[in-house]
Design a protein around this motif. Structure first.
Motif, PDB file in Angstrom:
ATOM      1  N   ALA A 225       0.819  -1.213   0.000  1.00  0.00           N
ATOM      2  CA  ALA A 225       0.000   0.000   0.000  1.00  0.00           C
ATOM      3  C   ALA A 225       0.851   1.261   0.000  1.00  0.00           C
ATOM      4  CB  ALA A 225      -0.925  -0.012   1.220  1.00  0.00           C
ATOM      5  N   VAL A 226       2.029   1.193   0.619  1.00  0.00           N
ATOM      6  CA  VAL A 226       2.886   2.386   0.711  1.00  0.00           C
ATOM      7  C   VAL A 226       3.358   2.834  -0.668  1.00  0.00           C
ATOM      8  CG1 VAL A 226       5.102   3.234   1.596  1.00  0.00           C
ATOM      9  CG2 VAL A 226       3.594   1.903   3.067  1.00  0.00           C
ATOM     10  N   ILE A 227       3.611   1.890  -1.574  1.00  0.00           N
ATOM     11  CA  ILE A 227       4.107   2.253  -2.908  1.00  0.00           C
ATOM     12  C   ILE A 227       2.969   2.336  -3.923  1.00  0.00           C
ATOM     13  CG2 ILE A 227       6.365   1.227  -2.466  1.00  0.00           C
ATOM     14  CD1 ILE A 227       5.411  -1.178  -4.164  1.00  0.00           C
ATOM     15  N   HIS A 228       1.725   2.237  -3.462  1.00  0.00           N
ATOM     16  CA  HIS A 228       0.592   2.331  -4.384  1.00  0.00           C
ATOM     17  C   HIS A 228       0.524   3.750  -4.958  1.00  0.00           C
ATOM     18  CE1 HIS A 228      -3.540   2.073  -5.925  1.00  0.00           C
ATOM     19  NE2 HIS A 228      -3.387   0.752  -5.861  1.00  0.00           N
ATOM     20  N   PRO A 229       0.306   3.900  -6.245  1.00  0.00           N
ATOM     21  CA  PRO A 229       0.329   5.241  -6.845  1.00  0.00           C
ATOM     22  C   PRO A 229      -0.775   6.157  -6.351  1.00  0.00           C
ATOM     23  CG  PRO A 229      -0.411   3.588  -8.435  1.00  0.00           C
ATOM     24  CD  PRO A 229       0.095   2.852  -7.254  1.00  0.00           C
ATOM     25  N   HIS A 230      -1.863   5.619  -5.804  1.00  0.00           N
ATOM     26  CA  HIS A 230      -2.978   6.449  -5.352  1.00  0.00           C
ATOM     27  C   HIS A 230      -2.869   6.870  -3.895  1.00  0.00           C
ATOM     28  CE1 HIS A 230      -5.575   4.519  -8.753  1.00  0.00           C
ATOM     29  NE2 HIS A 230      -4.731   5.428  -9.209  1.00  0.00           N
ATOM     30  N   LEU A 231      -1.861   6.399  -3.181  1.00  0.00           N
ATOM     31  CA  LEU A 231      -1.719   6.757  -1.770  1.00  0.00           C
ATOM     32  C   LEU A 231      -1.207   8.189  -1.638  1.00  0.00           C
ATOM     33  CD1 LEU A 231      -1.869   5.630   1.180  1.00  0.00           C
ATOM     34  CD2 LEU A 231       0.587   5.191   0.978  1.00  0.00           C
ATOM     35  N   ARG A 232      -1.783   8.927  -0.688  1.00  0.00           N
ATOM     36  CA  ARG A 232      -1.335  10.287  -0.444  1.00  0.00           C
ATOM     37  C   ARG A 232       0.112  10.297   0.045  1.00  0.00           C
ATOM     38  NH1 ARG A 232      -6.441  12.313   3.252  1.00  0.00           N
ATOM     39  NH2 ARG A 232      -8.117  11.810   1.745  1.00  0.00           N
ATOM     40  N   LYS A 233       0.785  11.356  -0.223  1.00  0.00           N
ATOM     41  CA  LYS A 233       2.174  11.482   0.193  1.00  0.00           C
ATOM     42  C   LYS A 233       2.261  11.533   1.713  1.00  0.00           C
ATOM     43  CE  LYS A 233       6.366  14.179  -0.575  1.00  0.00           C
ATOM     44  NZ  LYS A 233       6.958  15.374  -1.223  1.00  0.00           N
ATOM     45  N   SER A 234       3.169  10.749   2.272  1.00  0.00           N
ATOM     46  CA  SER A 234       3.439  10.688   3.717  1.00  0.00           C
ATOM     47  C   SER A 234       2.222  10.243   4.515  1.00  0.00           C
ATOM     48  CB  SER A 234       3.944  12.034   4.239  1.00  0.00           C
ATOM     49  OG  SER A 234       5.125  12.422   3.579  1.00  0.00           O
ATOM     50  N   ALA A 235       1.292   9.531   3.885  1.00  0.00           N
ATOM     51  CA  ALA A 235       0.131   9.030   4.611  1.00  0.00           C
ATOM     52  C   ALA A 235       0.490   7.849   5.503  1.00  0.00           C
ATOM     53  CB  ALA A 235      -0.975   8.628   3.641  1.00  0.00           C
ATOM     54  N   VAL A 236       1.606   7.188   5.237  1.00  0.00           N
ATOM     55  CA  VAL A 236       2.099   6.083   6.067  1.00  0.00           C
ATOM     56  C   VAL A 236       3.578   6.312   6.311  1.00  0.00           C
ATOM     57  CG1 VAL A 236       2.493   3.608   6.230  1.00  0.00           C
ATOM     58  CG2 VAL A 236       0.397   4.449   5.164  1.00  0.00           C
ATOM     59  N   GLU A 237       3.971   6.332   7.581  1.00  0.00           N
ATOM     60  CA  GLU A 237       5.379   6.551   7.925  1.00  0.00           C
ATOM     61  C   GLU A 237       5.942   5.449   8.807  1.00  0.00           C
ATOM     62  OE1 GLU A 237       5.454  10.430   9.701  1.00  0.00           O
ATOM     63  OE2 GLU A 237       5.634  11.440   7.749  1.00  0.00           O
ATOM     64  N   THR A 238       5.081   4.634   9.395  1.00  0.00           N
ATOM     65  CA  THR A 238       5.539   3.566  10.290  1.00  0.00           C
ATOM     66  C   THR A 238       4.761   2.291   9.973  1.00  0.00           C
ATOM     67  OG1 THR A 238       5.991   5.183  12.037  1.00  0.00           O
ATOM     68  CG2 THR A 238       5.882   2.867  12.676  1.00  0.00           C
ATOM     69  N   ILE A 239       5.491   1.202   9.782  1.00  0.00           N
ATOM     70  CA  ILE A 239       4.890  -0.110   9.515  1.00  0.00           C
ATOM     71  C   ILE A 239       5.470  -1.109  10.503  1.00  0.00           C
ATOM     72  CG2 ILE A 239       4.591  -1.960   7.844  1.00  0.00           C
ATOM     73  CD1 ILE A 239       4.856   0.048   5.625  1.00  0.00           C
ATOM     74  N   LEU A 240       4.592  -1.841  11.161  1.00  0.00           N
ATOM     75  CA  LEU A 240       4.983  -2.920  12.078  1.00  0.00           C
ATOM     76  C   LEU A 240       4.331  -4.197  11.591  1.00  0.00           C
ATOM     77  CD1 LEU A 240       6.307  -3.837  14.777  1.00  0.00           C
ATOM     78  CD2 LEU A 240       4.134  -3.288  15.884  1.00  0.00           C
ATOM     79  N   THR A 241       5.135  -5.209  11.299  1.00  0.00           N
ATOM     80  CA  THR A 241       4.616  -6.470  10.779  1.00  0.00           C
ATOM     81  C   THR A 241       4.876  -7.593  11.765  1.00  0.00           C
ATOM     82  OG1 THR A 241       6.645  -7.073   9.587  1.00  0.00           O
ATOM     83  CG2 THR A 241       5.065  -5.667   8.437  1.00  0.00           C
ATOM     84  N   LEU A 242       3.914  -8.505  11.879  1.00  0.00           N
ATOM     85  CA  LEU A 242       4.000  -9.644  12.786  1.00  0.00           C
ATOM     86  C   LEU A 242       3.960 -10.929  11.975  1.00  0.00           C
ATOM     87  CD1 LEU A 242       1.375  -8.409  15.426  1.00  0.00           C
ATOM     88  CD2 LEU A 242       3.853  -8.078  15.483  1.00  0.00           C
ATOM     89  N   SER A 243       5.049 -11.663  11.981  1.00  0.00           N
ATOM     90  CA  SER A 243       5.157 -12.934  11.237  1.00  0.00           C
ATOM     91  C   SER A 243       4.738 -12.748   9.785  1.00  0.00           C
ATOM     92  CB  SER A 243       4.299 -14.022  11.895  1.00  0.00           C
ATOM     93  OG  SER A 243       4.809 -14.363  13.156  1.00  0.00           O
ATOM     94  N   SER A 244       5.263 -11.730   9.154  1.00  0.00           N
ATOM     95  CA  SER A 244       4.899 -11.420   7.767  1.00  0.00           C
ATOM     96  C   SER A 244       6.033 -11.805   6.837  1.00  0.00           C
ATOM     97  CB  SER A 244       4.603  -9.922   7.616  1.00  0.00           C
ATOM     98  OG  SER A 244       3.507  -9.540   8.405  1.00  0.00           O
ATOM     99  N   PRO A 245       5.712 -12.429   5.701  1.00  0.00           N
ATOM    100  CA  PRO A 245       6.750 -12.732   4.710  1.00  0.00           C
ATOM    101  C   PRO A 245       7.072 -11.493   3.880  1.00  0.00           C
ATOM    102  CG  PRO A 245       4.637 -13.536   3.947  1.00  0.00           C
ATOM    103  CD  PRO A 245       4.393 -12.952   5.304  1.00  0.00           C
ATOM    104  N   HIS A 246       8.352 -11.202   3.742  1.00  0.00           N
ATOM    105  CA  HIS A 246       8.786 -10.052   2.945  1.00  0.00           C
ATOM    106  C   HIS A 246       9.655 -10.474   1.769  1.00  0.00           C
ATOM    107  CE1 HIS A 246       7.136  -7.164   5.772  1.00  0.00           C
ATOM    108  NE2 HIS A 246       7.752  -7.776   6.762  1.00  0.00           N
ATOM    109  N   GLN A 247      10.477 -11.491   1.943  1.00  0.00           N
ATOM    110  CA  GLN A 247      11.380 -11.896   0.881  1.00  0.00           C
ATOM    111  C   GLN A 247      10.652 -12.623  -0.249  1.00  0.00           C
ATOM    112  OE1 GLN A 247      14.528 -11.037   0.675  1.00  0.00           O
ATOM    113  NE2 GLN A 247      14.654 -10.077   2.694  1.00  0.00           N
ATOM    114  N   ALA A 248       9.704 -13.470   0.089  1.00  0.00           N
ATOM    115  CA  ALA A 248       8.988 -14.281  -0.899  1.00  0.00           C
ATOM    116  C   ALA A 248       7.713 -14.786  -0.262  1.00  0.00           C
ATOM    117  CB  ALA A 248       9.856 -15.451  -1.382  1.00  0.00           C
ATOM    118  N   PRO A 249       6.717 -15.160  -1.056  1.00  0.00           N
ATOM    119  CA  PRO A 249       5.476 -15.705  -0.479  1.00  0.00           C
ATOM    120  C   PRO A 249       5.729 -17.052   0.182  1.00  0.00           C
ATOM    121  CG  PRO A 249       5.446 -15.861  -2.878  1.00  0.00           C
ATOM    122  CD  PRO A 249       6.642 -15.044  -2.524  1.00  0.00           C
ATOM    123  N   PRO A 250       5.054 -17.340   1.290  1.00  0.00           N
ATOM    124  CA  PRO A 250       5.261 -18.634   1.954  1.00  0.00           C
ATOM    125  C   PRO A 250       4.785 -19.808   1.107  1.00  0.00           C
ATOM    126  CG  PRO A 250       3.459 -17.416   2.966  1.00  0.00           C
ATOM    127  CD  PRO A 250       4.103 -16.483   2.002  1.00  0.00           C
TER     128      PRO A 250
END
Length: 1052
Positions: A225-250
């Motif tokens: 969502a942070v890199i979505h083209p329709h998101l307002r500028k600086s609408a998200v500044e902090t992200i906390l993830t719990l057991s989330s995959p980032h490198q590749a889908p599980p």
């Protein structure tokens, strides 16, 4: 004998694969004790209205309220004054999972900050030979004394959809999260306007950003969502993830899912890159320079999302985020399952206070500086233990640590060096430290808080390679114990005056917490049964003590052990040691033995305090059971007498084990596709030499049995992968463990393929046998009344099939299947088209197998008539093929006929070749279909909720797979005769295509990206289609490059 041994090997491989499969299933279903405390709450979910559109009709947005009293929803929404936090559930998750975090955040806001401790957990980094340090400074970070604003928790209702199985669902979730962020920010504007209209006084500024908290796939959706083209500028500044995959889908099986992950990660890498111009001048700041990402993994008990998948390496720089395991978090120290991380009270409480600490008391909004927010996360979550011990490779010094002031002190040579922050002002009693103690041995033990200083000579005690120093204690840092480095021996002074000498360096702040339980309450003075576990440790390397002659350990002259009276046994143990003395390596054979019996480690009296255990095989693949035993250590023997060994009694701290395992699990299905490709490669080579085509089971066994083939098919890609990892990775894997795990996974994958082959072959043979038996018994059943009725039905059916249109369709069955499967994969769902393709392969296998069995029966009957002729006068007539024979529909009258005019094979042998080849294609495409089954399950769940077309990449790759399936019933007899450069004996043909495809799938499996095997399969389909049509065109044009590379033996 060779055939028997090969069958035994295959049987053993299948048995091991089945055993490992059931063992893995048992371990997955077995509940893992985590030690977590349940979180309780009084939840209320307030729906947020939304305008009518597709997304809001499908999904929803809720505001959480904690309390047992009923409230007016509209009035509550109009009084929003907190900091907005949006919770995003994961795969199949519910918006109600926000309740634990939201409830504890409310309690934390009402109860105030956690009690402050005196531990200074620094993160150490190596930069240009020096040590940079991220530490607490009074001007940079202060623990809050109270919280100014509460957190307003929102949650999106994603209908429990399985976002981990389909890339299209992930994209829709991302779009709705962007809409929800804008809706939440607009709510605060509407609430402020309503409050001003009612004459109320508003406090602080309006929020301009929303904190995103995502669980599982929700964490990845937050980043998308942070890199979505329709998101307002600086609408998200902090992200906390719990057991989330980032490198590749599980579940990395669907191509669009892997593609979406790679595209999002690529945009994040670009977002943190500086825009530079001529002469490296900065043109603009990075687009994500304001975003901080914190990833929390569940540790070893989380089987769904391993720590390697939750890592942010290569995606988010260390200056803007980090990944931490729950077992390494302060005040948590627990590994937990995938769902447990949402309600584990120890973790939820720590996260609640951390998020509240992000709020700036001046304006009631999160700190705008990303360095400030990262520092708060570091101080509230990290213990600094792995970096301090050097067990994890130090990263480059982050921008945070560069921007912080550090204390400048001089070493003994007078040069400037970076020092450690001093302890905060904490006054010991006015009593001057009593008589100093001078330690002559490499080990030192503190038995009581006697107010003394222990002097250790670094030069003398740290000789003979023992240049490292470690201290383990249950005393509180700064308030209970302080450690200093001296360039020369100094005079006794009070604890408060020690830091005033600029030549003395205090390293107390380098102490880090370690997992420990609460200090026990001492029942009987002098009792040794009330040993408090160690709660912190300090380790100094030779380069950190360089330029100093003495190390002192100063103990406070009053009883303070975690705020309770001290036990009567050891409270601190220090030692100079050589790290090599504590290294223990466990071989694969020892790991195997530990499966059946515990492996015992005996520690002698003079053992090093620091043990570094390494394992030849990944613990994720082969766990180990260890039993630690010491000599004496103040324990009673069998006669009840106390062991009086003084040295061991002084070190009777219970052991603390901290484990890191950098090897992740492999993707078995990627190796299964590889094994089938290698088997098809061998079949194609047999066909090229006009040899009997072996079955797919035989080719799998041959690839494992022949040593040269095994080394060629397995060794070459492994060597290639290792070379690439050493060239591209900063942290290459250990060679022995990497090779062992890879080969073991490849063998298990082959065993799984054999199981699938045997199961499918059994089904096909049973159906074909029933069909042939029924045909052969048809004439005997013709007089039966019931059979006559069935025969009439069959005659009507035959009349229907004799229609011209049906005959045309039967003659063009391949074209019919293409017209059915291609629209399905392009406009409905790829799995449906692949399932139709599977039925097409199954029909061909069934037809060829029936013809082969019928030919075998006829051949056996003819052989019996020839060998055992009936006597003259016998009433039985010799067997001759008749026009109405039961086998006529299955085979021609001449058994020597073959599908190839140049082949010396009989019709039965030719049909067996067709079955063997089509069976291999069936197995390959069965694996392809299974890779799309999770996506199909997610698609079926969404029926009636609005469907969209499949992703283009999924459809295009599946069309390539369909081309492969429809390219022919056997390997093509003609190939393009294109010799390889410098290798004139090798030509480009279908067997080479299968070989290179297998190599590519092998490398993809090693990279834990099995979905990339679709690229190889689609390429094979396109090449097979071209190899089928191009030779015909070349023959028509008289091209000399087109020739048959198949050798045709002839019968004489």
């Amino acid at each position: 004998m060779v055939g028997f041994l090969s069958k035994c090997r295959v049987g053993v491989l299948v048995a091991v694969s089945v055993l490992l499969g059931f063992t893995a299933l048992y371990e997955l279903l077995k509940p893992a004790p985590s030690g977590c405390v349940m979180t309780y709450m009084y939840p209320t979910y307030i729906p947020i209205s939304a305008p009518a559109n597709v997304s809001s009709d499908k999904y929803g947005l809720f505001l959480y309220y904690e309390g047992w009293k009923k409230i007016n929803f509209d009035e509550h929404i109009k009084k929003l004054e907190g900091v907005p936090v949006l919770f995003i559930p994961g795969n199949g998750g519910s918006y109600k999972q926000v309740r634990s975090l939201a409830a504890e955040s409310t309690r934390a806001y009402q109860g105030g900050p956690l009690e402050r401790t005196f531990y200074h957990d620094a993160s150490f980094f190596h930069v240009d030979g020096e040590i940079g340090i991220l530490y607490e400074d009074s001007n940079v970070f202060k623990y809050p004394t109270q919280y100014k604003r509460m957190l307003d928790w929102f949650a999106v209702d994603l209908e429990g959809e399985h976002s981990a199985m389909d890339g299209g669902i992930l994209e829709e979730h991302t779009e709705y999260v962007v809409y929800s962020i804008h809706k939440i920010l607009n709510l605060y504007h509407e609430s402020r306007e309503a409050m001003l209209k009612d004459g109320a006084v508003a406090f602080g500024s309006l929020p301009t950003s929303v904190i995103l908290v995502g669980h599982s796939m929700g964490g990845f959706v937050a980043r998308a969502a942070v890199i979505h083209p329709h998101l307002r500028k600086s609408a998200v500044e902090t992200i906390l993830t719990l057991s989330s995959p980032h490198q590749a889908p599980p579940v990395a099986l669907q191509p669009s899912l892997g593609y979406y992950f790679s595209e999002v990660n690529k945009e994040w890498r670009k977002g943190y890159a500086m825009q530079t111009g001529y002469a490296d001048h900065t043109l603009s700041e990075s687009t994500l320079s304001h975003v901080v990402v914190i990833s929390i993994s569940g540790g070893i008990n989380d089987f769904q999302v391993r720590s390697k998948l939750a890592s942010l390496n290569g995606i988010v720089p260390s200056s803007h985020g980090f990944m931490i395991g729950s077992s390494n978090m302060k005040n948590v120290w627990l590994s937990m399952e995938h769902q447990t991380i949402l309600w584990c009270n120890q973790l939820v409480v720590q996260l609640s206070h951390t998020l509240l600490a992000l709020i700036n008391p001046e304006n009631g909004q999160p700190f705008p500086s990303p360095q400030k927010r990262l520092l708060i996360f570091t101080k509230m979550l990290q213990s600094g233990l792995p970096q301090s011990l050097g067990w994890m490779k130090p990263e480059k010094l982050s921008l945070v640590s560069r921007s912080l002031p550090t204390e400048k002190v001089k070493d003994s040579a007078g040069s400037q060096m970076k020092g450690f922050s001093f302890c905060p002002p904490f006054h010991w009693t006015n009593e001057v430290l009593e008589k100093d103690l001078y330690i002559q041995s490499t080990s030192v033990t503190v038995l009581a808080m006697d107010g003394r200083r222990r002097w250790l000579d670094i030069k003398n005690l740290g000789s003979d390679g023992k240049g490292h120093f470690i201290l383990v204690t249950n005393l509180a840092a700064c308030s209970g114990v302080r450690i200093h480095l001296w360039p020369e021996k100094g005079k006794s002074a009070s604890g408060d005056n020690l830091p005033l000498n600029p030549r003395i360096l205090e390293v107390t702040s380098k102490m880090v917490e370690i997992p420990a339980g609460p200090a026990p309450r001492q029942i009987e003075p002098g009792s040794q049964t009330e040993q408090a576990p160690p709660s912190s440790m300090l380790m100094l390397r030779p380069e950190e003590m360089h330029g100093y002659r003495f190390l002192t350990i100063s103990v406070a002259p009053r009883p303070t052990v975690s705020g309770r009276p001290p036990p009567a046994v050891s409270m601190a143990v220090g030692q100079f040691f050589n790290p090599k003395d504590g290294e223990r390596e466990f071989s694969p054979s020892l790991l195997l033995r530990s499966v059946y019996s515990k492996e015992e480690i005996l520690l002698k009296e003079d053992h090093p305090l620091f043990l570094n255990l390494s394992f030849a095989v990944s613990l994720g693949l082969l766990p180990i059971t260890l039993s630690l035993r010491t000599e004496g250590c103040g324990l009673k023997d069998s006669a009840g007498n106390m062991d009086e060994n003084s040295l061991c009694r002084l070190r009777c701290f219970p052991p603390v084990g901290l484990a890191w395992d950098s090897i992740s699990g492999m993707r078995i299905i990627g190796f299964m596709v590889t094994a089938v490709f290698f088997a098809l490669m061998r079949q194609a080579s047999y066909w090229q030499m006009d040899l009997p085509l072996p079955s797919i089971l035989t080719t799998v066994e041959l690839n494992l049995r022949i040593t040269r083939s095994f080394l060629l098919l397995v060794g070459l890609p492994l060597i290639t992968s290792l070379i690439l990892s050493f060239l591209t990775s900063h942290d290459p894997p250990p060679v022995l463990s990497y090779v062992t795990v890879s080969i073991a996974c490849y063998l298990i994958a082959n065993g799984s393929v054999v199981i699938v082959i045997l199961a499918s072959q059994l089904i096909l043979y049973m159906v074909a046998m029933v069909h042939v038996f029924t045909k052969r018994r048809w004439q005997a059943w013709q007089e039966n009344v019931c059979v006559k009725f069935l025969r009439q039905i069959l005659e009507y059916s035959s009349a229907f099939y004799s229609l011209k249109i049906m005959q045309t369709l039967r003659s063009k069955i391949t074209l019919v299947v293409a017209f059915i499967t291609v629209p399905l994969v392009c406009f409905v769902h790829p799995a449906l088209g692949l399932i139709v393709l599977l039925f097409y392969h199954a029909f061909h296998c069934y037809d060829a197998l029936c013809s082969f069995l019928a030919a075998s029966f006829r051949s056996n009957a003819q052989r019996r008539e020839f060998i055992d002729p009936k006597p003259v006068g016998s009433s039985t007539v010799s067997w001759k093929p008749k026009a109405n024979d039961a086998c006529d529909p299955l085979l021609p009258l001449d058994d020597s006929n073959s599908s190839s005019p140049n082949s010396a094979k009989s019709f039965g042998e030719s049909q067996l070749d067709v079955f063997n080849y089509k069976h291999g294609i069936l197995i390959l495409h069965l694996l392809v279909t299974l890779m799309f089954i999770p996506s199909l399950a997610a698609w079926l769940q969404r029926i009636g909720m609005g469907q969209s077309f499949p992703w283009f990449i999924d459809s295009a790759l599946c069309v390539g797979v369909i081309l492969h399936g429809l390219s022919g019933s056997r390997p093509d007899a003609f190939f393009l005769s294109i010799p390889f450069p410098f290798f004139q004996r090798f030509e480009f043909n279908l067997s080479m295509v299968y070989l290179f495809s297998g190599y590519y799938c092998f490398l993809c499996a090693l990279a834990s990206a099995p979905y990339k095997a679709f690229y190889a399969m689609a390429s094979v389909g396109v090449i097979s289609f071209l190899l089928r049509i191009l030779p015909k065109r070349f023959r028509e044009m008289g091209n000399s490059h087109c020739r048959s590379s198949r050798k045709h033996p002839h019968r004489h």
